[in-house]
Design a protein around this motif. Sequence first.
Motif, PDB file in Angstrom:
ATOM      1  N   GLU A 487       0.772   3.517 -15.004  1.00 41.69           N
ATOM      2  CA  GLU A 487      -0.502   3.240 -14.346  1.00 41.69           C
ATOM      3  C   GLU A 487      -0.338   2.174 -13.260  1.00 41.69           C
ATOM      4  O   GLU A 487      -0.935   2.272 -12.180  1.00 41.69           O
ATOM      5  N   ILE A 488       0.445   1.145 -13.528  1.00 42.69           N
ATOM      6  CA  ILE A 488       0.704   0.134 -12.495  1.00 42.69           C
ATOM      7  C   ILE A 488       1.346   0.789 -11.281  1.00 42.69           C
ATOM      8  O   ILE A 488       0.935   0.555 -10.136  1.00 42.69           O
ATOM      9  N   SER A 489       2.335   1.618 -11.513  1.00 39.73           N
ATOM     10  CA  SER A 489       3.083   2.234 -10.412  1.00 39.73           C
ATOM     11  C   SER A 489       2.185   3.089  -9.532  1.00 39.73           C
ATOM     12  O   SER A 489       2.184   2.968  -8.306  1.00 39.73           O
ATOM     13  N   ARG A 490       1.387   3.944 -10.141  1.00 37.44           N
ATOM     14  CA  ARG A 490       0.562   4.844  -9.322  1.00 37.44           C
ATOM     15  C   ARG A 490      -0.610   4.100  -8.682  1.00 37.44           C
ATOM     16  O   ARG A 490      -1.026   4.422  -7.564  1.00 37.44           O
ATOM     17  N   SER A 491      -1.169   3.087  -9.379  1.00 37.46           N
ATOM     18  CA  SER A 491      -2.306   2.359  -8.799  1.00 37.46           C
ATOM     19  C   SER A 491      -1.862   1.465  -7.651  1.00 37.46           C
ATOM     20  O   SER A 491      -2.611   1.272  -6.679  1.00 37.46           O
ATOM     21  N   GLN A 492      -0.637   0.936  -7.722  1.00 35.54           N
ATOM     22  CA  GLN A 492      -0.118   0.182  -6.586  1.00 35.54           C
ATOM     23  C   GLN A 492       0.048   1.087  -5.363  1.00 35.54           C
ATOM     24  O   GLN A 492      -0.290   0.692  -4.236  1.00 35.54           O
ATOM     25  N   LEU A 493       0.549   2.287  -5.578  1.00 37.93           N
ATOM     26  CA  LEU A 493       0.683   3.230  -4.462  1.00 37.93           C
ATOM     27  C   LEU A 493      -0.677   3.482  -3.814  1.00 37.93           C
ATOM     28  O   LEU A 493      -0.825   3.449  -2.590  1.00 37.93           O
ATOM     29  N   TRP A 494      -1.691   3.736  -4.632  1.00 36.22           N
ATOM     30  CA  TRP A 494      -3.039   3.996  -4.103  1.00 36.22           C
ATOM     31  C   TRP A 494      -3.536   2.793  -3.319  1.00 36.22           C
ATOM     32  O   TRP A 494      -4.062   2.940  -2.200  1.00 36.22           O
ATOM     33  N   GLN A 495      -3.375   1.603  -3.890  1.00 35.27           N
ATOM     34  CA  GLN A 495      -3.878   0.405  -3.225  1.00 35.27           C
ATOM     35  C   GLN A 495      -3.152   0.150  -1.904  1.00 35.27           C
ATOM     36  O   GLN A 495      -3.779  -0.165  -0.887  1.00 35.27           O
ATOM     37  N   TRP A 496      -1.842   0.265  -1.910  1.00 35.03           N
ATOM     38  CA  TRP A 496      -1.079   0.010  -0.682  1.00 35.03           C
ATOM     39  C   TRP A 496      -1.494   0.980   0.426  1.00 35.03           C
ATOM     40  O   TRP A 496      -1.609   0.586   1.587  1.00 35.03           O
ATOM     41  N   ILE A 497      -1.714   2.230   0.052  1.00 34.05           N
ATOM     42  CA  ILE A 497      -2.136   3.220   1.058  1.00 34.05           C
ATOM     43  C   ILE A 497      -3.513   2.860   1.611  1.00 34.05           C
ATOM     44  O   ILE A 497      -3.722   2.837   2.830  1.00 34.05           O
ATOM     45  N   HIS A 498      -4.446   2.555   0.746  1.00 33.77           N
ATOM     46  CA  HIS A 498      -5.834   2.349   1.187  1.00 33.77           C
ATOM     47  C   HIS A 498      -6.070   0.983   1.809  1.00 33.77           C
ATOM     48  O   HIS A 498      -7.079   0.795   2.498  1.00 33.77           O
ATOM     49  N   GLU A 499      -5.155   0.044   1.592  1.00 38.07           N
ATOM     50  CA  GLU A 499      -5.262  -1.254   2.249  1.00 38.07           C
ATOM     51  C   GLU A 499      -4.362  -1.332   3.480  1.00 38.07           C
ATOM     52  O   GLU A 499      -4.195  -2.412   4.067  1.00 38.07           O
ATOM     53  N   ASN A 500      -3.790  -0.181   3.879  1.00 38.25           N
ATOM     54  CA  ASN A 500      -2.920  -0.136   5.066  1.00 38.25           C
ATOM     55  C   ASN A 500      -1.806  -1.187   4.993  1.00 38.25           C
ATOM     56  O   ASN A 500      -1.496  -1.860   5.983  1.00 38.25           O
ATOM     57  N   SER A 501      -1.213  -1.318   3.819  1.00 35.56           N
ATOM     58  CA  SER A 501      -0.156  -2.310   3.627  1.00 35.56           C
ATOM     59  C   SER A 501       1.094  -1.926   4.404  1.00 35.56           C
ATOM     60  O   SER A 501       1.354  -0.745   4.679  1.00 35.56           O
ATOM     61  N   VAL A 502       1.871  -2.957   4.724  1.00 31.74           N
ATOM     62  CA  VAL A 502       3.100  -2.778   5.485  1.00 31.74           C
ATOM     63  C   VAL A 502       4.250  -3.364   4.672  1.00 31.74           C
ATOM     64  O   VAL A 502       4.139  -4.454   4.104  1.00 31.74           O
ATOM     65  N   THR A 503       5.351  -2.640   4.608  1.00 31.66           N
ATOM     66  CA  THR A 503       6.497  -3.131   3.853  1.00 31.66           C
ATOM     67  C   THR A 503       7.188  -4.272   4.596  1.00 31.66           C
ATOM     68  O   THR A 503       6.952  -4.505   5.789  1.00 31.66           O
ATOM     69  N   ALA A 504       8.041  -4.977   3.891  1.00 31.34           N
ATOM     70  CA  ALA A 504       8.809  -6.064   4.503  1.00 31.34           C
ATOM     71  C   ALA A 504       9.685  -5.554   5.639  1.00 31.34           C
ATOM     72  O   ALA A 504      10.007  -6.309   6.573  1.00 31.34           O
ATOM     73  N   GLU A 505      10.016  -4.275   5.581  1.00 30.69           N
ATOM     74  CA  GLU A 505      10.841  -3.679   6.642  1.00 30.69           C
ATOM     75  C   GLU A 505      10.004  -3.225   7.831  1.00 30.69           C
ATOM     76  O   GLU A 505      10.556  -2.704   8.813  1.00 30.69           O
TER      77      GLU A 505
END
Length: 562
Positions: A487-505
């Motif tokens: 649940e942590i793994s999939r909810s983080q994916l959802w949040q990162w997508i919907h918050e337009n997150s950017v990776t360190a790279e």
Amino acid sequence: MNTPNPTIDQPVASVSTSTEAVKTTTGGFATIRPHLEVTGHVGDRYDEILTPDALEFLAELHERFAGTRHDLLAARLQTRVDAANGRDPKFLSETEGIRLDPAWSVAGAGPGLEDRRVEITGPTDRKMAINALNSGAKVWLADQEDATSPTWTNVIEGQLTLFDQVRGQLSFTSPEGKKYEITNESLPTIVMRPRGWHLVEKHITFIDRANRRMKSSGSLIDFGLYFFHNAKKLIENGTGPYFYLAKLESHKEARLWNDIFTFAEERLGIEYGTVRATVLIETIQAGFEMEEILYELRDHCAGLNAGRWDYIFSIIKTFRARGSRFVFPDRKQITMTVPFMRAYTELLVATCHRRGAFAIGGMSAFIPNRRDPAVTEQALAQVAADKKREATDGFDGSWVAHPDLIPTAQAEFDKVLGDRPNQLERTRPEVNVSAADLLDVASVGGQITEAGVRGNVLIALRYIESWLRGVGAAAIDNLMEDAATAEISRSQLWQWIHENSVTAEGRRIDSDWVEEVLDEIVDGLERTPTDRFDDALAVLRTSALEPEFPTFLTVGAYARFF
């Protein structure tokens, strides 16, 4: 038991079993006695669990308590709406008197629960149960929840495992002919964990007095069957009917459990207060109501547990669309020493010990690998550090997920406890945790990396595939994964997508890129004719890549595939 699971292995004819549906006439109106219909397949010895008397008991539980369960689940929806609209959880003003009253305490340890320094968790299949019972742990958490995939086979044969063990007749022979038997003279005390309130049991239908049909509650089925068949025998054996309560979100949900315990004790002629419950604090909402939860269950309560992985998931889920303040970095950077997790565990220990309740620590995900000494050495070091912190902080015990970790975990608690069974006397008056402390996600810092994105995709996909095959606790890359970590793994994916997150790279995380990662990972998998990766892909896409966020990935997957 080796009965095939009909929802996974092969189709079987539905068999209907029910308590007698008696129509009576009172004042000219026909009524129907509430009853259950069992539509799952009936395997070897299932009739020993699904007896007419047991089904009648389950029907009574549903008649009395199913309506309140539905009301409380509806209240959860409103809480989520409030959080999405910017209303943060808080310590309740209406229950301040309970928190300030020093006079009350909980029932505390029942027989066999006085020393809980090491508890082993695991599913209730016969092989894993025997390994847990032979492990040397003080407590076995017999898990019908996150570590068990709720196939009909697992649900009923898990009950048969417990039924046999309570009567001293548990054994198992593997398909290869290897025999497993109980060899440990000092057995751990059994604490059974039923499914959470949000889960249903689709293979048993409840028919109420108005002849309305509804899916039964997984919680009531798991609790009811275990209690009905085993409570008196457990008491005779010198322990009692003990339970871990999962996924609670309010003290009112704890009150429901207390009402159920009270009814069940009276119904079976068992002394009031015999049941002991340990509540997992694994939602942010429950984190603000620890004391009230203890109060509601006080005559049946043994303690609280720091359910760390679900707690993290709950925070992500609750605040997933509330902006950068609540965006987490890579999962591995969310450790137990970050400020908001320290606040949570400090508050839990202080709250428990102030009321005479046990504080039980959480499970480190690291597990040994008997074929790789380097991995084992790292796992033991990680577990030692984790349990040292918990014991030093005042916890009375903690969880492990593998028998090889028990000596390491026990050694850390032995250093602090010595010959004492617990450290309830450490009331931690210096602890002062505020609402802001519990919600201080921003101070975690850290980064989202491309490796973190790929890791979440891989873990979620592989765990879901395992769960669909009926295996609810899966060792993946030397970590023990269960429903909470998926649940942590999939909810983080959802949040990162919907918050337009950017990776360190510098890579923006969007659904198209995550789909590309999924395709790459699937292309690299070793496939078999019987794997469930295609179905797992469907579940993961629905739970992580769609605009709508499912509250639990297991709910939709269970409805669709089980």
